[in-house]
Design an enzyme around this catalytic site. Sequence first.
Site: not given
Ligand SMILES: NC(=O)c1ccc[n+]([C@@H]2O[C@H](COP(=O)([O-])OP(=O)(O)OC[C@H]3O[C@@H](n4cnc5c(N)ncnc54)[C@H](OP(=O)(O)O)[C@@H]3O)[C@@H](O)[C@H]2O)c1
Length: 294
Positions: A10, A12, A125, A129
């Site tokens: 992902g 992060l 969402y 969360k």
């Molecule tokens: N993006 C933002 O602006 C933002 C803002 C505030 C908070 N957050 C939080 O920050 C965190 C990281 O976000 P990110 O942008 O790094 O997310 P991301 O790029 O979408 O990465 C999420 C990772 O989790 C894996 N995943 C998804 N569903 C899963 C499941 N059911 N079981 C196991 N693995 C799973 C995905 O694998 P696959 O893709 O292969 O399914 C991917 O590797 C999240 O908790 C999000 O809620 C994000």
Amino acid sequence: MKVAIIGANGQLGSDVIRAFERAGHEVAPFFHRDIEVANIDSVRQALGLVKAEVVVNTSAMHHVEQCEQDPAAAFSVNGLGAWNLALATRDCGALLIHISTDYVFDGKKAIPYVESDVPLPVNVYGNTKLAGEYFVQTTNPKHFVLRTSAIYGKHPCRAKGGLNFVELMLKLARERGKVRVVDSEFVTPTPTSDLAEQIVALSRSDSYGLYHATAEGSCSWYEFAKEIFAITNTNVRLEVAAPGEFPAKVARPTYAVLENQALKKRRLNLFRSWRDGLRDYLGTGVSSITPVHS
Ligand SMILES: NC(=O)c1ccc[n+]([C@@H]2O[C@H](COP(=O)([O-])OP(=O)(O)OC[C@H]3O[C@@H](n4cnc5c(N)ncnc54)[C@H](OP(=O)(O)O)[C@@H]3O)[C@@H](O)[C@H]2O)c1
């Protein structure tokens, strides 16, 4: 330390792996094919294999429109998934570092949210969360729940696909020469590399609990775009989008700004300003967050 990182490819998760490796820790990366957080048997089996002292959960279903369309799926990943990880880590005595979001708030406050503010999500969402936060807080006493905001990094966000905001602005400027951006939604753009260093630092602390974890300061998306173009000397016509020009399909908090009050009180805050983080991301930064070494 042995550290398991869930969401290894992902946005992060990729930077968290790098930060722990740089700090000299042994990292066990978990991709979605290795673990399904919504399934307790999968979680227990996967974590049982590595016996990590620290588990970092960056996985989530966080495409806001998809969560609204399928609340059961969103709850199973963001709510029950967090619970499963909290149960499994509690049972093996591991620390769980769980990532949450600014979207647990309704955005009606005019000054930054602190940890003691009452959450009130405005969409599926945010609700799922928030459920995940409660499951972690009430299940494994050895936890850090970190709420962050508007993250961006070198690796693409898996859930949203495509480019992060910085790369999208630069692409639109190149292709169109004119960009229109909303000036009425406020966030704190936070580089994933800075958040990753903060996570490494917390993994060595026992001041468990709920923390806001974003870069310092805040801006509207328009101001963020303006800074991107200023730093990169991009020649573009940047305009404020008209109200309703980009209608949101799902309700979102318009003011999603967090203050790292708890990190600061415990003298644990490593974050720099969002502008310094952006300069560093764009390769023009001079200062950098202090990396944590073991
Ligand atoms: N993006 C933002 O602006 C933002 C803002 C505030 C908070 N957050 C939080 O920050 C965190 C990281 O976000 P990110 O942008 O790094 O997310 P991301 O790029 O979408 O990465 C999420 C990772 O989790 C894996 N995943 C998804 N569903 C899963 C499941 N059911 N079981 C196991 N693995 C799973 C995905 O694998 P696959 O893709 O292969 O399914 C991917 O590797 C999240 O908790 C999000 O809620 C994000």
